[in-house]
Design a protein around this motif. Structure first.
Motif, PDB file in Angstrom:
ATOM      1  N   GLU A  67      -0.297 -70.908 -66.682  1.00 58.29           N
ATOM      2  CA  GLU A  67      -1.624 -70.009 -65.743  1.00 58.29           C
ATOM      3  C   GLU A  67      -1.742 -70.584 -64.710  1.00 58.29           C
ATOM      4  N   ALA A  68      -2.046 -69.539 -63.547  1.00 59.81           N
ATOM      5  CA  ALA A  68      -1.845 -69.060 -62.286  1.00 59.81           C
ATOM      6  C   ALA A  68      -3.371 -68.648 -62.112  1.00 59.81           C
ATOM      7  N   GLY A  69      -4.903 -69.602 -62.287  1.00 60.88           N
ATOM      8  CA  GLY A  69      -5.895 -68.647 -61.788  1.00 60.88           C
ATOM      9  C   GLY A  69      -6.217 -68.068 -62.990  1.00 60.88           C
ATOM     10  N   ASP A  70      -6.102 -66.502 -62.559  1.00 55.98           N
ATOM     11  CA  ASP A  70      -6.624 -65.989 -63.988  1.00 55.98           C
ATOM     12  C   ASP A  70      -5.295 -64.616 -64.199  1.00 55.98           C
ATOM     13  N   VAL A  71      -4.371 -65.418 -63.480  1.00 59.73           N
ATOM     14  CA  VAL A  71      -3.659 -64.489 -64.042  1.00 59.73           C
ATOM     15  C   VAL A  71      -2.199 -66.023 -64.773  1.00 59.73           C
ATOM     16  N   LEU A  72      -1.629 -64.796 -65.664  1.00 62.19           N
ATOM     17  CA  LEU A  72      -0.554 -65.852 -66.449  1.00 62.19           C
ATOM     18  C   LEU A  72       1.176 -65.895 -65.716  1.00 62.19           C
ATOM     19  N   GLU A  73       1.676 -66.178 -65.798  1.00 64.19           N
ATOM     20  CA  GLU A  73       3.217 -65.962 -65.147  1.00 64.19           C
ATOM     21  C   GLU A  73       4.025 -66.425 -66.711  1.00 64.19           C
ATOM     22  N   LEU A  74       5.275 -65.713 -66.794  1.00 64.58           N
ATOM     23  CA  LEU A  74       6.314 -65.719 -67.606  1.00 64.58           C
ATOM     24  C   LEU A  74       7.462 -66.108 -66.650  1.00 64.58           C
ATOM     25  N   PRO A  75       8.434 -67.195 -66.591  1.00 67.20           N
ATOM     26  CA  PRO A  75       9.252 -67.001 -66.053  1.00 67.20           C
ATOM     27  C   PRO A  75      10.816 -66.532 -66.934  1.00 67.20           C
ATOM     28  N   ILE A  76      11.314 -65.688 -66.543  1.00 67.98           N
ATOM     29  CA  ILE A  76      12.724 -65.704 -66.761  1.00 67.98           C
ATOM     30  C   ILE A  76      13.808 -66.032 -66.215  1.00 67.98           C
ATOM     31  N   GLU A  77      14.851 -67.165 -66.563  1.00 67.68           N
ATOM     32  CA  GLU A  77      15.622 -67.476 -65.658  1.00 67.68           C
ATOM     33  C   GLU A  77      16.811 -67.088 -66.294  1.00 67.68           C
ATOM     34  N   VAL A  78      17.708 -66.240 -64.889  1.00 73.41           N
ATOM     35  CA  VAL A  78      18.850 -65.678 -65.488  1.00 73.41           C
ATOM     36  C   VAL A  78      20.429 -65.545 -65.081  1.00 73.41           C
ATOM     37  N   ARG A  79      20.307 -67.415 -65.819  1.00 69.73           N
ATOM     38  CA  ARG A  79      21.965 -68.209 -65.256  1.00 69.73           C
ATOM     39  C   ARG A  79      22.890 -67.323 -65.266  1.00 69.73           C
ATOM     40  N   SER A  80      22.857 -66.611 -65.772  1.00 66.01           N
ATOM     41  CA  SER A  80      24.279 -66.086 -65.325  1.00 66.01           C
ATOM     42  C   SER A  80      24.385 -64.098 -64.787  1.00 66.01           C
ATOM     43  N   TRP A  81      24.369 -63.975 -63.974  1.00 66.91           N
ATOM     44  CA  TRP A  81      24.776 -62.450 -63.711  1.00 66.91           C
ATOM     45  C   TRP A  81      26.169 -61.907 -62.850  1.00 66.91           C
ATOM     46  N   GLU A  82      26.488 -60.416 -63.248  1.00 71.33           N
ATOM     47  CA  GLU A  82      27.472 -60.159 -62.052  1.00 71.33           C
ATOM     48  C   GLU A  82      27.054 -59.037 -61.269  1.00 71.33           C
ATOM     49  N   ALA A  83      27.125 -58.573 -60.224  1.00 73.99           N
ATOM     50  CA  ALA A  83      27.369 -57.192 -60.057  1.00 73.99           C
ATOM     51  C   ALA A  83      27.460 -57.000 -58.618  1.00 73.99           C
ATOM     52  N   SER A  84      28.205 -56.098 -58.148  1.00 69.62           N
ATOM     53  CA  SER A  84      28.042 -55.887 -56.652  1.00 69.62           C
ATOM     54  C   SER A  84      26.949 -55.946 -55.928  1.00 69.62           C
ATOM     55  N   LEU A  85      26.782 -56.081 -55.138  1.00 62.98           N
ATOM     56  CA  LEU A  85      25.481 -57.049 -53.979  1.00 62.98           C
ATOM     57  C   LEU A  85      24.888 -55.157 -54.033  1.00 62.98           C
ATOM     58  N   GLU A  86      24.860 -54.273 -54.221  1.00 60.54           N
ATOM     59  CA  GLU A  86      24.872 -53.099 -53.240  1.00 60.54           C
ATOM     60  C   GLU A  86      23.671 -53.096 -55.191  1.00 60.54           C
ATOM     61  N   ALA A  87      24.041 -53.094 -55.752  1.00 61.10           N
ATOM     62  CA  ALA A  87      23.939 -53.343 -57.448  1.00 61.10           C
ATOM     63  C   ALA A  87      22.634 -53.855 -57.605  1.00 61.10           C
TER      64      ALA A  87
END
Length: 177
Positions: free
Chosen positions: A111-131
């Motif tokens: 909880e951050a004031g009126d707002v709720l936050e949900l973190p998604i931890e992407v531990r491994s991704w692969e892509a080109s810089l542009e993507a």
């Protein structure tokens, strides 16, 4: 040739006057520096006061901007799980921009004031810089949710022209009362 008492007295008076002159000179030099420092601090305080008065005068403007942003924020029923909604959206955008997410984990809702936050931890991704840039840009600018990248790390992949790494995506939303 000893000095007479009168000569000794004159030299003593001259010495005391010289010491007083040095003391007054040092005091004036120190006082001048102190006055300059005080003047700088006074100018800073005046600038701070002007900025704060301006912000207080704009209170309505900022309250309206806050309410407008708040109205655009996604709202979920109380008690409804949101992780699948945000994971589905992330996976959809990642696929659209050709970012391969190999490992991701949803964190705990905070909880951050009126707002709720949900973190998604992407531990491994692969892509080109542009993507990757296109994915991050769309996440920051999509009208389908409010997202914020709070951590990003990357390094060259074994595939030529590709990067791999991790990032943390915060999803912001509200709950119905």
């Amino acid at each position: 040739m000893g000095k007479t008492l009168r000569e000794k007295a004159v030299w003593a008076v001259v010495g005391v006057i010289a010491l007083y002159a040095v003391a007054v000179g040092v005091w004036f030099l120190y006082a001048e520096a102190a006055w300059k420092k005080a003047a700088r601090n006074y100018e800073k305080a005046k600038d701070t006061y002007r900025r704060e008065v301006k912000l207080i005068g704009e209170k309505g403007k900022w309250a309206d901007a806050y309410e407008a942003e708040k109205a655009q924020m996604p709202t979920f029923e109380a008690g409804k799980a949101t992780d699948t909604t945000w994971r589905r959206k992330l996976d959809e955008l990642a696929e659209k921009h050709r970012v391969v997410i190999a490992s991701a984990q949803t964190g705990k809702e905070t909880e951050a004031g009126d707002v709720l936050e949900l973190p998604i931890e992407v531990r491994s991704w692969e892509a080109s810089l542009e993507a990757l840039v296109k994915l991050l840009h769309e996440l920051e600018n999509t009208p389908e949710g409010m997202f914020d990248i709070t951590q990003l790390s990357l390094k060259p992949s074994s595939k030529k022209g590709y990067l791999r790494g991790s990032f943390t995506l915060n999803c912001a939303y509200m709950r119905e009362n």
